[in-house]
Design an enzyme around this catalytic site. Structure first.
Site, mmCIF file in Angstrom:
data_model
loop_
_atom_site.group_PDB
_atom_site.id
_atom_site.type_symbol
_atom_site.label_atom_id
_atom_site.label_comp_id
_atom_site.label_asym_id
_atom_site.label_seq_id
_atom_site.Cartn_x
_atom_site.Cartn_y
_atom_site.Cartn_z
ATOM 1 C CG PHE A 136 -1.866 1.249 1.128
ATOM 2 C CD1 PHE A 136 -3.016 1.201 0.367
ATOM 3 C CD2 PHE A 136 -1.554 2.434 1.777
ATOM 4 C CE1 PHE A 136 -3.852 2.308 0.255
ATOM 5 C CE2 PHE A 136 -2.372 3.542 1.675
ATOM 6 C CZ PHE A 136 -3.524 3.482 0.910
ATOM 7 C CG ASP A 138 5.866 4.091 1.468
ATOM 8 O OD1 ASP A 138 5.832 4.938 2.388
ATOM 9 O OD2 ASP A 138 4.874 3.843 0.751
ATOM 10 C CE LYS A 145 -0.118 7.340 6.447
ATOM 11 N NZ LYS A 145 -1.399 7.925 6.037
#
Length: 426
Positions: free
Chosen positions: A146, A233, A274
């Protein structure tokens, strides 16, 4: 009745249902305030937040230092675009590159934007530095990944719900099993057009899958051997979430990355988002050294908002909080307690099969099929008991509280989780 007068949960949910796109399926809780590890709904009920906006709020809701940085900068200068220099970006770029041990940053806004940026940099590097023929570069990714929901990213996803009816898809990706070093080596040996390997150090959305302890170290070695970029990531796993500054730091919970440590597998390209801003403002970043980042020239990539002074001020404050409050160390310590207590319960449970995770990124696997409603129903019961979490992939519940949580609060949360799950024991 005006919109402002409709302050009860059912009315506000109805407004979203009528006027908003139905691209999310939230728990029926309408939040209006947050502080630290807590959030309150419009009726005033308090909850523990065990999702942290998918790990964007690692520093806790409305952290005063981060909010103050936002307010102060917002009263001075918010946006110039990159057509001009601003007085905040350079110092932020120096701060974050030193913090993570890279020479350059390309600032963006969202996690998906940062992933797209990394893919573009990787391909351009492959053509201009590695010497691959143009349009031939391929990037290896993992099953159940994801990385966002842009057209390019869903092209290499195997989540059919995210992919179906959004084609045609972008080519140039090879998907292999996660945590399978032999599969990676096989592709690298047999395909000379590989530019990079994009991987999550822990697969969060897939259900908090933690790879073998040696996996990332082996990935790093293989990528170096075959002149392929290792792209990590860490949008969800970075910024102290897993008990270290980055998940690629291995088992280290020190105040900085440790290049001298055997457990540290420094990526060639690091993707952050984030919690870079503590959930106060959209900020993401792609970091790499000069040899890679210098392939990007003026006009070849950018963003109107990427690197704006407001983002720079907020991100600097948010990253300082990680150090000031020892959040990595706290996540490591509390995560161990969390898994120990839940494992004790699981020994006699028929409804929970296992708990897994690292630091304060954890999940429980419910003993039911992925298409069942059991995990959702358990989350509804936890909400009733004062704790908010969400299922992922049907029968898995992810737990990711703010890293400012203390042990007393954690113990109370474990009690709520166990109390809620017990009502579903067979």
């Amino acid at each position: 009745m005006s919109v402002l007068e409709k302050t009860n949960s059912s009315a506000l949910i109805a407004l979203e249902d009528q006027y908003g796109a139905h691209n999310y399926h939230p728990l029926p809780v309408v939040l209006s305030r947050g502080e630290g590890v807590y959030v309150w709904d419009v009726e005033g009920k308090r909850y523990y937040d065990f999702l942290s906006a998918y790990s964007a709020v690692n520093q806790g809701h409305c952290h005063p230092k981060i909010v103050n940085a936002l307010v102060t900068q917002a009263q001075t200068l918010t946006l110039t675009s990159r057509a001009f220099y601003n007085d905040k970006l350079g110092s932020y770029e120096k701060f974050i590159t030193k913090m993570f041990g890279f020479e350059k940053i390309l600032p963006m806004n969202t996690g998906a934007e940062a992933v797209e940026t990394a893919l573009k940099i990787c391909r351009k590097w492959a053509y201009e530095k590695k010497g691959l023929d143009e349009h031939q570069a391929q990037i290896i990714v993992c099953d159940n990944n994801f990385h966002g929901r842009t057209t390019t990213i869903i092209s290499f996803s195997n989540d059919e719900n995210a992919r179906r009816n959004f084609g045609p898809y972008t080519e140039g990706f090879i998907r292999i099993p996660y945590d399978d070093i032999n599969a990676l080596e096989n592709v690298l040996v047999n395909n000379k057009n590989i530019a990079g390997f994009l991987v999550e150090p822990i697969q969060g959305e897939a259900g908090v899958y933690v790879p073998n302890d040696s996996y990332l170290k082996q990935v790093k070695a293989l990528c170096e051997k075959h002149d392929v970029l290792f792209i990590a990531d860490e949008v969800q796993t970075g910024i102290a979430r897993t008990g270290s500054l980055l998940a690629v730091c291995g088992n280290c919970s020190c105040e900085n990355h440790c290049e001298q440590q055997e457990t540290y597998s420094k990526p060639d390209i690091l993707i952050l988002g984030k919690a870079v801003s503590g959930g106060v403002y959209p900020v993401s970043a792609v970091l790499a050294d000069d040899e890679i980042m210098h392939v990007i020239k003026p006009g070849q990539h950018g963003s109107t908002f990427g690197g704006n002074p407001l983002a720079a001020a907020v991100a600097t404050a948010a990253l300082e909080v990680v150090y000031d409050e020892n959040l990595a160390q706290n996540a490591k310590r509390l995560g161990k307690i969390f898994r120990e207590k839940l494992n004790q319960y699981i020994q006699t449970s028929s409804i929970v099969k296992l708990v897994r995770g690292k630091g304060l990124l954890n999940a429980i696997v419910i003993n039911d099929t992925e298409d069942s409603s059991t995990a959702w129903d358990i989350c509804m019961k936890m909400a009733e008991n004062g704790l908010l979490a969400k299922p992922t992939h049907g029968n898995i519940i992810r737990f990711a509280p703010p890293l400012v949580m203390n042990e007393e609060q954690l113990n109370e949360c474990v009690e709520i989780i166990i109390k809620s799950v017990k009502e579903f024991e067979r």
